[in-house]
Design a protein around this motif. Structure first.
Motif, PDB file in Angstrom:
ATOM      1  N   VAL A  70      13.430  -5.680   6.443  1.00 43.10           N
ATOM      2  CA  VAL A  70      12.528  -4.763   7.151  1.00 43.10           C
ATOM      3  C   VAL A  70      11.506  -5.541   7.962  1.00 43.10           C
ATOM      4  O   VAL A  70      11.227  -5.208   9.126  1.00 43.10           O
ATOM      5  CB  VAL A  70      11.840  -3.810   6.157  1.00 43.10           C
ATOM      6  N   THR A  71      10.945  -6.602   7.381  1.00 44.30           N
ATOM      7  CA  THR A  71       9.953  -7.388   8.117  1.00 44.30           C
ATOM      8  C   THR A  71      10.592  -8.176   9.255  1.00 44.30           C
ATOM      9  O   THR A  71       9.949  -8.427  10.281  1.00 44.30           O
ATOM     10  CB  THR A  71       9.205  -8.342   7.177  1.00 44.30           C
ATOM     11  N   VAL A  89       4.087  -4.496   3.805  1.00 43.74           N
ATOM     12  CA  VAL A  89       4.933  -3.399   4.281  1.00 43.74           C
ATOM     13  C   VAL A  89       4.523  -2.114   3.564  1.00 43.74           C
ATOM     14  O   VAL A  89       4.472  -2.085   2.331  1.00 43.74           O
ATOM     15  CB  VAL A  89       6.428  -3.697   4.023  1.00 43.74           C
ATOM     16  N   PRO A  90       4.231  -1.042   4.301  1.00 44.55           N
ATOM     17  CA  PRO A  90       3.838   0.206   3.637  1.00 44.55           C
ATOM     18  C   PRO A  90       5.002   0.861   2.916  1.00 44.55           C
ATOM     19  O   PRO A  90       6.161   0.715   3.324  1.00 44.55           O
ATOM     20  CB  PRO A  90       3.350   1.080   4.801  1.00 44.55           C
ATOM     21  N   THR A  91       4.710   1.553   1.845  1.00 45.22           N
ATOM     22  CA  THR A  91       5.717   2.342   1.143  1.00 45.22           C
ATOM     23  C   THR A  91       5.262   3.785   1.073  1.00 45.22           C
ATOM     24  O   THR A  91       4.068   4.083   1.131  1.00 45.22           O
ATOM     25  CB  THR A  91       5.974   1.817  -0.280  1.00 45.22           C
ATOM     26  N   VAL A  92       6.219   4.667   0.943  1.00 45.19           N
ATOM     27  CA  VAL A  92       5.947   6.098   0.763  1.00 45.19           C
ATOM     28  C   VAL A  92       6.572   6.500  -0.565  1.00 45.19           C
ATOM     29  O   VAL A  92       7.783   6.343  -0.756  1.00 45.19           O
ATOM     30  CB  VAL A  92       6.534   6.935   1.911  1.00 45.19           C
ATOM     31  N   MET A 122       0.850  -1.195   0.000  1.00 42.70           N
ATOM     32  CA  MET A 122       0.000   0.000   0.000  1.00 42.70           C
ATOM     33  C   MET A 122       0.878   1.234   0.000  1.00 42.70           C
ATOM     34  O   MET A 122       1.796   1.365   0.783  1.00 42.70           O
ATOM     35  CB  MET A 122      -0.909  -0.008   1.225  1.00 42.70           C
ATOM     36  N   ASP A 123       0.586   2.147  -0.911  1.00 45.23           N
ATOM     37  CA  ASP A 123       1.384   3.357  -1.057  1.00 45.23           C
ATOM     38  C   ASP A 123       0.666   4.494  -0.366  1.00 45.23           C
ATOM     39  O   ASP A 123      -0.467   4.817  -0.689  1.00 45.23           O
ATOM     40  CB  ASP A 123       1.568   3.650  -2.553  1.00 45.23           C
ATOM     41  N   LEU A 124       1.317   5.108   0.616  1.00 41.33           N
ATOM     42  CA  LEU A 124       0.683   6.154   1.395  1.00 41.33           C
ATOM     43  C   LEU A 124       0.372   7.386   0.564  1.00 41.33           C
ATOM     44  O   LEU A 124      -0.355   8.271   1.006  1.00 41.33           O
ATOM     45  CB  LEU A 124       1.581   6.545   2.575  1.00 41.33           C
TER      46      LEU A 124
END
Length: 266
Positions: free
Chosen positions: A144-145, A173-176, A1-3
């Motif tokens: 990261v996880t 894992v969220p991404t920006v 999911m991209d913030l």
């Protein structure tokens, strides 16, 4: 999911301002970290593999905490001699371990200064490789996880639509989404390699105008004169670019003058 893809109008007109910091080593100093920390809202702190030593990391973290600037782990290939800008063939398990090591080291130092690592951003050649290579991207995500529990995952800064974005989504894992005010873009939305003329932009007003357009319109002019979409929640200015403080000052001022709220995504 991209913030950056939540459809929230307020998100469109909020922009994080990040810079690569703590990139000295020993007696070698690069950039004006303290001046940049007065301007940015997120600090990508070198973790020792491409730059940064324990003292520099500690001081950078302390200064970021003092100013309320978010601390991010700027993880890279193990490449001090090449400043992390040489592409390397690294076994995925080894790369995962290298990234995990850097994350843990920086977070330990940040916590000792009263802060913590709140996001991850690959550096240089690793950043570019993870944008297109799913195997390398998955190794970064695995680190990261392994470091952050699923209940409070660390977001990863990356280009929108990258392989790293896809692999992060696969693992929850969220991404920006990130854009670069001081780098030239290809028509495909990737960064022009630094070896090409015009890859790095140095004029503060030009860089600032690009940053505002990317924040408000979500587009940038490519090196060939066309346009490409770069919808993003964070804009980067490089701390090692000559005149980086003037550039960051111009970018921050221009964003604010355009009615954009400059604040961290964390």
């Amino acid at each position: 999911m991209d913030l950056a893809d939540r459809g929230d109008r307020q998100m469109t007109y909020m922009m994080d301002l990040n810079a690569d910091l703590g990139e000295g080593y020993g007696i070698w100093r690069l950039g004006d970290d303290l001046a940049l920390l007065d301007l940015v809202t997120s600090a990508n702190v070198a973790c020792g593999f491409h730059a940064g030593d324990p003292l520099i990391i500690r001081r950078t973290c302390a200064a970021a905490v003092d100013r309320g600037v978010a601390i991010g782990a700027q993880v890279s290939y193990r490449d001090l001699a090449g400043f992390g800008r040489r592409e390397m063939e690294v076994d995925p398990e080894e790369l995962c371990s290298d990234v995990l090591y850097q994350l843990a080291a920086l977070d330990g130092m940040a916590r000792s200064m009263g802060g913590r690592v709140s996001y991850v951003k690959p550096h240089g050649a690793l950043y570019n490789r993870a944008c297109r290579d799913e195997e390398q991207a998955e190794a970064v995500v695995a680190a990261v996880t392994s470091f952050a529990p699923a209940a409070s995952p660390l977001p990863i800064l990356t280009l929108p639509g990258s392989a790293l974005t896809r692999m992060a989504a696969r693992h929850g894992v969220p991404t920006v989404a990130e854009c670069f005010a001081d780098r030239a873009y290809t028509p495909e939305g990737t960064l022009v390699p630094r070896r090409r003329p015009g890859a790095v932009l140095h004029d503060p007003e030009e860089v600032a105008a690009r940053a505002v357009r990317m924040a408000v319109e979500g587009v940038v002019t490519t090196i060939e004169g066309g346009e490409v979409r770069v919808g993003a929640r964070s804009v980067c200015v490089h701390g090692d670019t000559p005149g980086s403080v003037r550039i960051a000052t111009a970018v921050r001022r221009a964003l604010i003058d355009a009615g954009i709220v400059v604040g961290s995504f964390t």
